[in-house]
Design an enzyme around this catalytic site. Sequence first.
Site, mmCIF file in Angstrom:
data_model
loop_
_atom_site.group_PDB
_atom_site.id
_atom_site.type_symbol
_atom_site.label_atom_id
_atom_site.label_comp_id
_atom_site.label_asym_id
_atom_site.label_seq_id
_atom_site.Cartn_x
_atom_site.Cartn_y
_atom_site.Cartn_z
ATOM 1 N N TYR A 117 4.590 6.844 34.079
ATOM 2 C CA TYR A 117 5.943 6.482 33.629
ATOM 3 C C TYR A 117 6.642 5.730 34.751
ATOM 4 O O TYR A 117 6.686 6.205 35.886
ATOM 5 C CB TYR A 117 6.745 7.740 33.273
ATOM 6 C CG TYR A 117 8.182 7.431 32.900
ATOM 7 C CD1 TYR A 117 8.468 6.826 31.677
ATOM 8 C CD2 TYR A 117 9.240 7.710 33.765
ATOM 9 C CE1 TYR A 117 9.778 6.514 31.332
ATOM 10 C CE2 TYR A 117 10.549 7.408 33.419
ATOM 11 C CZ TYR A 117 10.808 6.805 32.203
ATOM 12 O OH TYR A 117 12.102 6.496 31.861
ATOM 13 N N ASP A 169 4.603 3.568 42.870
ATOM 14 C CA ASP A 169 5.896 3.994 42.344
ATOM 15 C C ASP A 169 6.205 5.347 42.973
ATOM 16 O O ASP A 169 5.693 6.378 42.548
ATOM 17 C CB ASP A 169 5.824 4.089 40.809
ATOM 18 C CG ASP A 169 7.152 4.534 40.212
ATOM 19 O OD1 ASP A 169 8.021 4.989 40.974
ATOM 20 O OD2 ASP A 169 7.307 4.427 38.977
ATOM 21 N N LYS A 184 15.942 7.677 42.890
ATOM 22 C CA LYS A 184 16.317 9.104 42.981
ATOM 23 C C LYS A 184 16.951 9.478 44.328
ATOM 24 O O LYS A 184 18.108 9.225 44.538
ATOM 25 C CB LYS A 184 15.104 9.963 42.663
ATOM 26 C CG LYS A 184 14.493 9.555 41.284
ATOM 27 C CD LYS A 184 14.164 10.701 40.415
ATOM 28 C CE LYS A 184 13.318 10.300 39.230
ATOM 29 N NZ LYS A 184 13.879 10.604 37.935
HETATM 30 N N1 PLP Z 1 9.406 5.742 38.115
HETATM 31 C C1 PLP Z 1 9.202 7.062 38.052
HETATM 32 C C2 PLP Z 1 7.937 7.640 38.631
HETATM 33 C C3 PLP Z 1 10.155 7.902 37.479
HETATM 34 O O1 PLP Z 1 9.931 9.215 37.402
HETATM 35 C C4 PLP Z 1 11.342 7.323 36.977
HETATM 36 C C5 PLP Z 1 12.363 8.162 36.366
HETATM 37 O O2 PLP Z 1 12.225 9.344 36.146
HETATM 38 C C6 PLP Z 1 11.503 5.946 37.055
HETATM 39 C C7 PLP Z 1 10.522 5.174 37.629
HETATM 40 C C8 PLP Z 1 12.730 5.294 36.508
HETATM 41 O O3 PLP Z 1 13.831 5.610 37.304
HETATM 42 P P1 PLP Z 1 15.306 5.591 36.661
HETATM 43 O O4 PLP Z 1 15.371 6.733 35.708
HETATM 44 O O5 PLP Z 1 16.200 5.749 37.856
HETATM 45 O O6 PLP Z 1 15.474 4.287 35.998
#
Ligand code: PLP
Length: 456
Positions: free
Chosen positions: A152, A254, A281
């Site tokens: 994700y 990521d 985050k």
């Molecule tokens: N990448 C990962 C691994 C995530 O867990 C998340 C969100 O939970 C995101 C990207 C997207 O971040 P945001 O919710 O701040 O857009």
Amino acid sequence: MSEHPLVEKYREFSPRSAELAERASDVFPGGDTRSSAHYSPYPLVMDEASGCRLRDVDGHELLDFMNNFTSLIHGHARPEVVDAVQAQVAKGSAYAATSLGQIELAERIVDRVDSIEQIRFTSSGTEGTLMALRCARAATGRQKIMKMEGGYHGSYELAEVSLVPIPGQAGGIDAPASNAIDASFPDSVLGDTVICPFNEPEHARNLIRAHADELAAIIVEPVLGSMGMLPATPAFLQALREEATAAGVVLVFDEVITYRLATGGAQERYGIAPDLTCLGKIIGGGLPVGAVGGKRELMQLFSPARENPVMHASTFSGNALTMAAGLAAIDAYDEAAADRINTLGDRLREGFNQAFLQSGIRGHAGGVGSLVNVHFTDKALNDSRQSFDAMLEAGHIAGLLHLTMLRHGVSSASRLMYCTSTAMGEADVDQAITAMHESLGELRPHIAEERPALLA
Ligand code: PLP
């Protein structure tokens, strides 16, 4: 049809939340404005929070192991963060100009993460991963993106392709299918995505070689988050690193969630350097944030000083308020703090595992360091297929455990993800472990009746 007795108990526990949920469903589809934070029959409505404790509108105090999906590394309202935000808001929240806070937060991250030489802030992790992929496409002149099955990366189609490996649709493990998760996905996005099975180094090598000429980027979470905090094996990340280099593909880590695992991110723990890293985050100190950083030669593609730069706008990127909160949070999160909450995570995992053993219910807590996830299986999980199979087997029981833990004063993600924060001590972790013992005890007779296969 009558409701499950444990759902009825939850309703009795939270009458004011139920009332507000009813009101919310008039103005929000499904009564909520964020799908990931929704759960049935309705989410608790919160009133305030401090440190590791939340207070809901019915007056219950809950230990917060959710921490806004891992983003609150210090829990709520850490004094240094509150002071920094208050001081900044009085000086203006966003300038559409460079500010000292931006430069300082960027310098901190560049100092801490070896592979990040330059960085750009965004307003969310979603935008961070999106900009990483655009950078990779511009750098390589190729279009396709490899992502992991069950990975994700945010709220847009490509970031969610094959988010869940549905049996019968997922395809072979050697070349998983690109599947949409809802009716909004254009075919073009599915065609542009190559799905890689997580933690399968040999299959990954073959797939990268087969698509070498068309892949712009490989994007991977060092710990697969939404599929239940499954750590990548070092051999898997190493295979991705080697094949990406050989094929001239940009390797993107990521680390939106995993940056918390060490001050240099999960990449420091693995000793493997990506070309680009996405952050989010915790670097916003509790305010909306994201970032993409990495090798100077790649990041330079964003430079407005060059010809035909990669366009990166976004009204609130690098806003002064987020930068102030982020700087205070990151300065308060040193190696000792990371070690301490990783150890608290170990304690939580061990305690939860004991609770499962004693309850006679098949289950375990996995994850790594401060990131913990409960699964209703006693088998170790390696990839998203195994994890999803376990979710299917648990069925409604996982949701019932979540609701029961809430009644016992512990908040987690409804998918049973827990994370520790610096606001916690051993006593808080032990309180959560006690709640797990009690909740599993309450659940056991229902499991015996409704899902006996989950009993050991
Ligand atoms: N990448 C990962 C691994 C995530 O867990 C998340 C969100 O939970 C995101 C990207 C997207 O971040 P945001 O919710 O701040 O857009």
